[in-house]
Design a protein around this motif. Structure first.
Motif, mmCIF file in Angstrom:
data_model
loop_
_atom_site.group_PDB
_atom_site.id
_atom_site.type_symbol
_atom_site.label_atom_id
_atom_site.label_comp_id
_atom_site.label_asym_id
_atom_site.label_seq_id
_atom_site.Cartn_x
_atom_site.Cartn_y
_atom_site.Cartn_z
ATOM 1 N N MET A 186 0.856 -1.185 0.000
ATOM 2 C CA MET A 186 0.000 0.000 0.000
ATOM 3 C C MET A 186 0.891 1.232 0.000
ATOM 4 N N TRP A 187 0.393 2.290 -0.625
ATOM 5 C CA TRP A 187 1.176 3.528 -0.718
ATOM 6 C C TRP A 187 0.235 4.730 -0.731
ATOM 7 N N LYS A 188 0.551 5.695 0.104
ATOM 8 C CA LYS A 188 -0.070 7.015 0.034
ATOM 9 C C LYS A 188 1.056 8.010 0.256
ATOM 10 N N PRO A 189 1.297 8.943 -0.654
ATOM 11 C CA PRO A 189 2.543 9.714 -0.652
ATOM 12 C C PRO A 189 2.789 10.558 0.580
ATOM 13 N N PHE A 190 1.738 10.955 1.316
ATOM 14 C CA PHE A 190 1.976 11.715 2.543
ATOM 15 C C PHE A 190 1.522 10.957 3.796
ATOM 16 N N ASN A 191 1.240 9.651 3.655
ATOM 17 C CA ASN A 191 0.959 8.779 4.801
ATOM 18 C C ASN A 191 1.988 7.673 4.937
ATOM 19 N N GLY A 192 2.446 7.106 3.804
ATOM 20 C CA GLY A 192 3.506 6.133 3.906
ATOM 21 C C GLY A 192 3.373 4.935 2.986
ATOM 22 N N LEU A 193 4.377 4.063 3.099
ATOM 23 C CA LEU A 193 4.470 2.801 2.374
ATOM 24 C C LEU A 193 4.255 1.662 3.367
ATOM 25 N N GLN A 194 3.400 0.705 3.023
ATOM 26 C CA GLN A 194 3.152 -0.465 3.868
ATOM 27 C C GLN A 194 3.325 -1.713 3.021
ATOM 28 N N VAL A 195 4.120 -2.664 3.534
ATOM 29 C CA VAL A 195 4.382 -3.889 2.787
ATOM 30 C C VAL A 195 4.163 -5.096 3.700
#
Length: 544
Positions: free
Chosen positions: A468-477
């Motif tokens: 998952m990715w949201k540019p101002f919330n973060g990357l989740q793998v």
């Protein structure tokens, strides 16, 4: 400059700037210190809330006028009057607690300069008129309500001052990609007007309560990016669903980011494989979470779940921060591996246990451990800072939006049920199974979904969410081999945590004796200062 603008500018320049002599009464100060409004001052969504607040304004004020009847310059003149009578004590309260009611600028002159810049942009771009007017109306009502004492409002009423009403429709989108000056103007327009739909309770979401689910970003009335993309990120790092042209495969993929500059990111590699019309849809797993889950490697090592957390910078060292709903402010970035991640939507609870490598001033230091626990609308950040334990009791809703108010809860298990399917890609999944980032990520065939600024990827083999990715919330793998659809030990969600109570961690921030959030209630700040000074000297001074 138009004649109306010139007249308004002259009026602003001539207006008096002396602060009112009246001191705030006890009731005034209590209102300033209270972030959560009473039930009578709430609404189901922004439009309903505006109607409720307008009814209160109409009862309290003899002279009101609908927002649509005001020119931006007239609203600026109204707000300038408030600046001359506002309470410094209110501003001190809002600034100390990082309340979004605080004034952005410190002087009337700075506001005049800011408004003149917005007026010039609006003259060059007439489509900015309505977003500017409505943003000014919301800001003007907030200032009237929250920056004046009751005595000061009474004095202005005696001068026959007319008060604007709130706009009663959904927030208008600002910007059509017409250039840097339009982009800059939209930043100033959006900031006081930036409370959008946010995390709701699952019950409200399931019941279809207005505002508890995202609207359709593909509706032509929306023109993204919603916050104007203030950092100028390209379409690999950020592609919003409501942007034109529409996002395609391998756009908005993001990666491991470490700074606000466009180049301060290690983008993950991506190759388009098939558009939706070329994919057997029975093989596509929807981007849905289990209602209860644990993500944890079978061998107990870290890495079943990893992320880069991105959020507004609230302290110099990024010890305690969490995602917000825009990228306007300077951001913190922290990449971290997890030993375990837990979720139970029936308890409205989520927890992640991290091993954290700090960056910046503390990049030389050993890793710290952190546990982030959220139950209902309260979050606890528990850090082991090498030689001291710390707990930060937080109110995500307070920083997220206060005017109008909202409450942030853990994400809904089916948040992405309405996400748009973009197709299948061969894309790098960072960190999992001992792989790295960028070109060293594990290449997988995944299905790409988008919903507003959020992007999600699912695995057609395991049928699990992987990335998952949201540019101002973060990357989740998520390692697809590390999921379990249960939580073996429900005590992981016990709250408030023992460390956050009196007698627990020696450093407690915004925590009362029982471990609940209490703005301004601190303990052990001198110990935190000692830790910071120790870390500045270097790792040789650390005794872990």
């Amino acid at each position: 400059m138009t004649r109306r603008a010139a007249v308004a500018a002259a009026a602003l320049a001539l207006a008096g700037l002396g602060l009112a002599d009246a001191q705030p009464a006890v009731a005034d100060l209590q209102r300033a210190k209270t972030k959560k409004p009473r039930d009578a001052y709430r609404g189901e969504d922004q439009a309903a809330l505006s109607k409720v607040l307008n009814q209160h304004l109409a009862r309290a004020e003899e002279r009101v006028r609908s927002c649509a009847e005001w020119a931006p310059e007239q609203l600026q003149q109204f707000m300038h009057q408030i600046l001359g009578e506002r309470s410094d004590e209110f501003q001190d309260i809002y600034s100390a607690s990082k309340d979004r009611r605080q004034l952005r600028f410190g002087s009337a002159a700075e506001y005049r300069s800011h408004w003149e810049e917005l007026n010039r942009a609006r003259q060059r771009h007439p489509h900015l008129l309505e977003p500017l007017r409505e943003s000014h109306c919301r800001q003007a009502v907030m200032w009237w309500t929250h920056h004046l004492t009751e005595e000061a409002r009474g004095a202005l009423r005696a001068k026959n001052v007319t008060v604007p009403l709130l706009p009663e429709g959904p927030k208008l989108q600002c910007g059509q990609g017409k250039g840097d000056d339009e982009h800059h103007a939209c930043l100033g327009i959006n900031e006081p007007n930036s409370c959008d739909w946010c995390h709701s309770t699952q019950a409200a979401h399931d019941a279809g309560v207005p505002g508890s689910s995202p609207p359709n970003a593909l509706d032509p009335k929306y023109h993204g990016p919603d916050d104007g993309n203030p950092h100028g990120w390209d379409r690999k790092r950020r592609c919003d669903q409501d942007q034109q042209p529409r996002c395609q495969l391998c756009e908005g993929v993001g990666g491991k980011a470490w700074g606000d500059k466009n180049e301060e990111i290690e983008l993950t590699p991506c190759v388009p494989l098939a558009t939706p019309d070329k994919v057997n849809m029975s093989t596509v797993a929807p981007a849905l979470y289990p209602k209860q889950f644990t993500v944890k490697r079978k061998d107990g090592a870290q890495g079943g779940y990893s992320d880069t957390l991105i959020g507004w910078k609230t302290d110099p060292f990024c010890f305690g921060f969490f995602p917000q709903n825009d990228s306007i402010k300077p951001l913190c970035y922290r990449s971290q591996d997890s030993y375990a991640k837990y979720y139970d939507i029936e308890k409205e609870a989520a927890r992640t246990d991290y091993n954290v490598k700090l960056t910046g001033a503390f990049s030389h230091a050993p890793n710290i451990t952190a546990t982030i626990l959220m139950v209902n609308d309260t979050m606890w950040v528990q850090n082991h800072l090498w030689v001291q334990d710390q707990c930060i009791c937080t109110n995500p809703s307070g920083n997220h939006c206060t005017n109008p108010p909202c409450h942030s809860y853990v994400w809904n298990w089916d948040t992405f049920r309405s996400a748009q399917y973009l197709g299948r890609e061969k894309i790098g999944a960072e960190w999992i199974q001992h792989y790295g980032t960028g070109t060293n990520a594990k290449m997988m065939e995944l299905d790409h979904f988008i919903m507003w600024t959020h992007h999600a990827w699912t695995d057609p083999v395991s049928r699990r969410i992987v990335r998952m990715w949201k540019p101002f919330n973060g990357l989740q793998v998520y390692d697809p081999e590390s999921w379990t659809d249960s939580v073996e030990d429900p005590s992981v969600f016990d709250s408030p945590p023992a460390k956050c109570k009196k007698g627990g961690a020696k450093i407690r921030i915004h925590c009362d004796d029982d471990g609940h959030y209490k703005e301004g209630k601190h303990e052990g700040l001198e110990l935190l200062a000692e830790v910071v000074e120790m870390m500045k000297k270097g790792p040789q001074d650390i005794v872990v």
